[in-house]
Scaffold this active site. Structure first.
Site, PDB file in Angstrom:
ATOM      1  N   GLU A  73       0.818  -1.210   0.000  1.00  0.00           N
ATOM      2  CA  GLU A  73       0.000   0.000   0.000  1.00  0.00           C
ATOM      3  C   GLU A  73       0.858   1.270   0.000  1.00  0.00           C
ATOM      4  OE1 GLU A  73      -2.683   0.686   3.310  1.00  0.00           O
ATOM      5  OE2 GLU A  73      -3.505   2.446   2.320  1.00  0.00           O
ATOM      6  N   ASP A  94      -0.325  -5.162   3.145  1.00  0.00           N
ATOM      7  CA  ASP A  94      -0.903  -4.013   3.841  1.00  0.00           C
ATOM      8  C   ASP A  94      -0.246  -3.982   5.225  1.00  0.00           C
ATOM      9  OD1 ASP A  94      -2.356  -1.983   4.880  1.00  0.00           O
ATOM     10  OD2 ASP A  94      -4.300  -2.721   4.183  1.00  0.00           O
ATOM     11  N   ILE A  96      -0.369  -1.922   7.781  1.00  0.00           N
ATOM     12  CA  ILE A  96      -1.362  -1.717   8.842  1.00  0.00           C
ATOM     13  C   ILE A  96      -2.716  -1.589   8.170  1.00  0.00           C
ATOM     14  CG2 ILE A  96      -2.172  -0.273  10.755  1.00  0.00           C
ATOM     15  CD1 ILE A  96       0.653   0.753  11.155  1.00  0.00           C
ATOM     16  N   ASP A  97      -3.591  -2.552   8.379  1.00  0.00           N
ATOM     17  CA  ASP A  97      -4.958  -2.398   7.891  1.00  0.00           C
ATOM     18  C   ASP A  97      -5.786  -1.913   9.073  1.00  0.00           C
ATOM     19  OD1 ASP A  97      -7.032  -2.703   5.826  1.00  0.00           O
ATOM     20  OD2 ASP A  97      -7.878  -4.074   7.294  1.00  0.00           O
ATOM     21  N   THR A  99      -5.679   1.669   9.735  1.00  0.00           N
ATOM     22  CA  THR A  99      -4.780   2.720  10.247  1.00  0.00           C
ATOM     23  C   THR A  99      -5.518   3.707  11.153  1.00  0.00           C
ATOM     24  OG1 THR A  99      -3.271   2.534   8.379  1.00  0.00           O
ATOM     25  CG2 THR A  99      -3.271   4.630   9.527  1.00  0.00           C
ATOM     26  N   ASP A 225      -5.921  -4.830   0.756  1.00  0.00           N
ATOM     27  CA  ASP A 225      -6.927  -4.971   1.823  1.00  0.00           C
ATOM     28  C   ASP A 225      -7.466  -6.405   1.881  1.00  0.00           C
ATOM     29  OD1 ASP A 225      -7.029  -2.185   2.514  1.00  0.00           O
ATOM     30  OD2 ASP A 225      -8.283  -1.818   0.751  1.00  0.00           O
TER      31      ASP A 225
HETATM   32  C1  IPD Z   1      -8.866   0.598   5.211  1.00  0.00           C
HETATM   33  C2  IPD Z   1      -9.579  -0.366   6.124  1.00  0.00           C
HETATM   34  C3  IPD Z   1     -11.046  -0.012   6.244  1.00  0.00           C
HETATM   35  C4  IPD Z   1     -11.721   0.034   4.873  1.00  0.00           C
HETATM   36  C5  IPD Z   1     -10.971   1.017   3.971  1.00  0.00           C
HETATM   37  C6  IPD Z   1      -9.503   0.629   3.868  1.00  0.00           C
HETATM   38  P1  IPD Z   1      -6.256   1.076   5.664  1.00  0.00           P
HETATM   39  O1  IPD Z   1      -7.507   0.225   5.055  1.00  0.00           O
HETATM   40  O2  IPD Z   1      -9.477  -1.693   5.664  1.00  0.00           O
HETATM   41  O3  IPD Z   1     -11.705  -0.952   7.041  1.00  0.00           O
HETATM   42  O4  IPD Z   1     -13.058   0.418   5.013  1.00  0.00           O
HETATM   43  O5  IPD Z   1     -11.559   1.029   2.696  1.00  0.00           O
HETATM   44  O6  IPD Z   1      -8.830   1.554   3.051  1.00  0.00           O
HETATM   45  O7  IPD Z   1      -6.138   2.328   4.866  1.00  0.00           O
HETATM   46  O8  IPD Z   1      -6.509   1.331   7.105  1.00  0.00           O
HETATM   47  O9  IPD Z   1      -5.112   0.170   5.381  1.00  0.00           O
HETATM   48 CA    CA Z   2      -6.074  -1.569   4.195  1.00  0.00          CA
HETATM   49 CA    CA Z   3      -2.927   0.162   5.333  1.00  0.00          CA
HETATM   50 CA    CA Z   4      -4.401   3.499   4.183  1.00  0.00          CA
END
Ligand code: IPD
Ligand code: CA
Ligand code: CA
Ligand code: CA
Length: 292
Positions: A73, A94, A96-97, A99, A225
């Site tokens: 990402e 990813d 940190i999913d 964030t 994701d």
């Molecule tokens: C997000 C998370 C969130 C989802 C967003 C993503 P990130 O990823 O997975 O739950 O609703 O569309 O972008 O940016 O925290 O890696």
């Molecule tokens: Ca994510």
């Molecule tokens: Ca992320």
């Molecule tokens: Ca992000």
């Protein structure tokens, strides 16, 4: 570029150890000070730890497997070009999913790592270092939570299902998106037992794999994701399909399996829906052994 089962196990063991090590960096940032910046939108935040974790993962994997490719990402998004998935072994990361949760000290957040070879997902790893939950899968080998096998739930009816909706990340400044979002929410409220939304798409996929959620609906997501979670769900016996029940984005989206699979279009005719023209409906199909 054929990889044997032994190669894949070797990649898996290495990546699993790496995920656990990256978890230490993750915890450090979660508990301590972090630098928060926004990307293109004010709600699209990134911390110095997103970058630190992604760097650590990619550098170590690159050193060990020099001919592998990477889609991450924080590196891909800053390259301003769409990542292309080739036949080469490609790690989809990813760091940190969730964030936003991470920044707010909400412990529903994780690291997601997948490997695709010849455009097929072969490894999926989702790790929440804060709860020490490690979800893993290798193609054809089943899915595991901390080394114990997991299975998706056997719910067959939407009205008895706990469902997670990941539709809230649609940009709120756009009224069309707002209407679509509320429309979907309404459709699900009327047809399911209860709805959850917790802010990490990857963890939500892992929850489906372990049967803690019966169903998950998401949109506007990126390969990093979902890549790991898709394989983990499939290996746990579940299905992942697009709203038409077909393969779509991300190339590695699944085929319809023989398992009972709900195929849902929450609002068919969204434009009509938005304009108040009553030619719109909810479509729910069930396929068993690929038959509608
Ligand atoms: C997000 C998370 C969130 C989802 C967003 C993503 P990130 O990823 O997975 O739950 O609703 O569309 O972008 O940016 O925290 O890696
Ligand atoms: Ca994510
Ligand atoms: Ca992320
Ligand atoms: Ca992000």
């Amino acid at each position: 570029i054929m990889s044997s089962e032994l190669d894949i196990r070797n990649y898996f063991e290495f990546a699993k150890e790496l995920a656990l090590k990256a978890g230490e960096i993750f915890k450090c940032g979660f508990e301590g000070q972090k630098i928060v910046e926004s990307k293109e939108h004010i709600w699209d935040l990134v911390t110095d730890y997103d970058k630190k974790i992604e760097d650590a993962l990619i550098q170590n994997l690159k050193t060990k497997f020099p001919d592998h490719e990477f889609i991450g990402e924080e590196t891909t998004a800053t390259d301003k070009k769409k990542p292309e998935l080739t036949d080469k072994p490609t790690w989809i990361i990813d760091p940190i999913d969730g964030t936003l949760n991470y920044i707010h000290s909400h412990p529903y957040t994780c690291i997601s790592i997948a490997l695709a070879i010849c455009k097929e997902l072969v490894i999926g790893i989702i790790y929440n270092p804060l709860t020490s939950e490690l979800y893993t899968a290798m193609k054809g080998q089943g899915a595991f939570l901390n080394d114990k096998p997991i299975k998706t739930s056997n719910a067959t009816e939407l009205k008895n299902s706990l469902i997670e909706l990941e539709v809230f990340s649609l940009q709120v400044t756009n009224t069309k998106n707002r209407d679509i979002r509320w429309g979907r929410l309404e459709a699900f409220i009327e047809n399911t037992q209860a709805i959850r939304y917790s802010g990490s798409a990857a963890l939500a996929l892992a929850f489906v794999a372990r049967g803690a959620l019966d169903c998950l609906y998401m949109d506007r997501l990126q390969p990093w994701d979902v890549a790991a979670g898709v394989l983990i769900i499939r290996e746990a016996g579940g299905s992942v399909v697009d709203t038409k029940g077909e393969e779509s984005t991300g190339k590695e989206l699944p085929e319809l399996t023989d398992d009972p699979t709900w195929i849902i279009d929450p609002i068919d005719g969204t434009t009509n829906f938005i304009h108040g023209f009553p030619h719109t409906c909810i479509v729910i199909g069930l396929a068993i052994k690929k038959e509608m």
